[in-house]
Design an enzyme around this catalytic site. Structure first.
Site, PDB file in Angstrom:
ATOM      1  N   HIS A 171       0.820  -1.212   0.000  1.00  0.00           N
ATOM      2  CA  HIS A 171       0.000   0.000   0.000  1.00  0.00           C
ATOM      3  C   HIS A 171       0.860   1.272   0.000  1.00  0.00           C
ATOM      4  O   HIS A 171       2.056   1.248   0.309  1.00  0.00           O
ATOM      5  CB  HIS A 171      -0.905   0.014   1.231  1.00  0.00           C
ATOM      6  CG  HIS A 171      -0.124   0.027   2.513  1.00  0.00           C
ATOM      7  ND1 HIS A 171       0.445   1.182   3.032  1.00  0.00           N
ATOM      8  CD2 HIS A 171       0.221  -0.964   3.363  1.00  0.00           C
ATOM      9  CE1 HIS A 171       1.093   0.888   4.148  1.00  0.00           C
ATOM     10  NE2 HIS A 171       0.974  -0.412   4.370  1.00  0.00           N
ATOM     11  N   GLU A 191      -2.121  -7.112   7.350  1.00  0.00           N
ATOM     12  CA  GLU A 191      -0.783  -6.996   7.910  1.00  0.00           C
ATOM     13  C   GLU A 191      -0.623  -7.867   9.151  1.00  0.00           C
ATOM     14  O   GLU A 191      -1.599  -8.247   9.803  1.00  0.00           O
ATOM     15  CB  GLU A 191      -0.485  -5.525   8.247  1.00  0.00           C
ATOM     16  CG  GLU A 191       0.907  -5.241   8.817  1.00  0.00           C
ATOM     17  CD  GLU A 191       2.061  -5.675   7.934  1.00  0.00           C
ATOM     18  OE1 GLU A 191       2.184  -6.886   7.665  1.00  0.00           O
ATOM     19  OE2 GLU A 191       2.867  -4.809   7.534  1.00  0.00           O
TER      20      GLU A 191
END
Length: 198
Positions: free
Chosen positions: A8, A85
């Site tokens: 990201h 994550e």
């Protein structure tokens, strides 16, 4: 099958070195700019044609994926929790200085509620295996996170992939038989070119 794996864009926590983990921190303006730069790069490439985008459920990955999908005119699928994550437990939100002040330089080796590397690799590889089975004839863009991607690459290509994973980096894996082949690794040239032009 091709899978384009993307970290990201930048967030405010990235910028000051705070571990995000599964804290839902949004992109900042630089992160959005980075996503647009990669989108432009992918749009200008003749090959491959990407079929859809899938992201983790965290907003920084979803917004990055949305920018890419909109620019390329391809679907953004529902998020997949397996590519979220790593959970860093008590360490989330802390800078390197703060972590070391509390637990010392070897904090990563201590049990502070963080997900293990084995758990991280297991869900990352499970995701890849399902992508291969379900979408084996497609070219898929996947927006995920630095720690997860690093563990995925290390599991697939031991000792070959050791760099820190950059924001908006692109790694391309190809699967033709049973093995994954590394076509491109941790590439951020699309960001560098834009910097030189400005």
């Amino acid at each position: 099958m091709l899978i384009g794996l993307i970290r990201h864009g930048l967030t405010d926590w990235n910028a000051v070195g705070r571990i995000q983990g599964q804290s839902d921190i949004p992109l900042n303006e630089e992160g959005r700019r980075q996503a647009r730069l990669l989108a432009d790069h992918l749009k200008n490439e003749q090959e491959p044609h990407w079929d859809f985008v899938i992201t983790s459920g965290l907003s920084r990955a979803q917004e990055t994926g949305s920018i890419l999908a909109d620019a390329l005119g391809i679907p953004l699928l529902d998020p997949d929790s397996r590519i979220v994550e790593r959970s860093f437990g008590q360490v989330e939100g802390l800078t390197s200085t703060e972590r070391e002040a509390r637990w010392g330089k070897d904090w990563i080796l201590q049990d502070l509620g963080q997900e293990t590397e084995g758990q991280l690799r297991s869900r990352a590889l499970s995701f890849l295996e399902e992508m291969k089975k379900k979408y084996g004839d497609n070219h898929v863009l996947v927006v995920s996170h630095g720690a997860l991607l690093a563990q995925m690459y290390e599991a697939l290509f031991p000792q070959q992939c050791t760099e820190r994973i950059g924001n908006l980096s692109l790694t391309i894996l190809e699967n033709q038989t049973a093995e994954w082949k590394l076509n491109l690794y941790n590439c951020t040239r699309h960001l560098e070119y834009a910097s030189k032009e400005n």
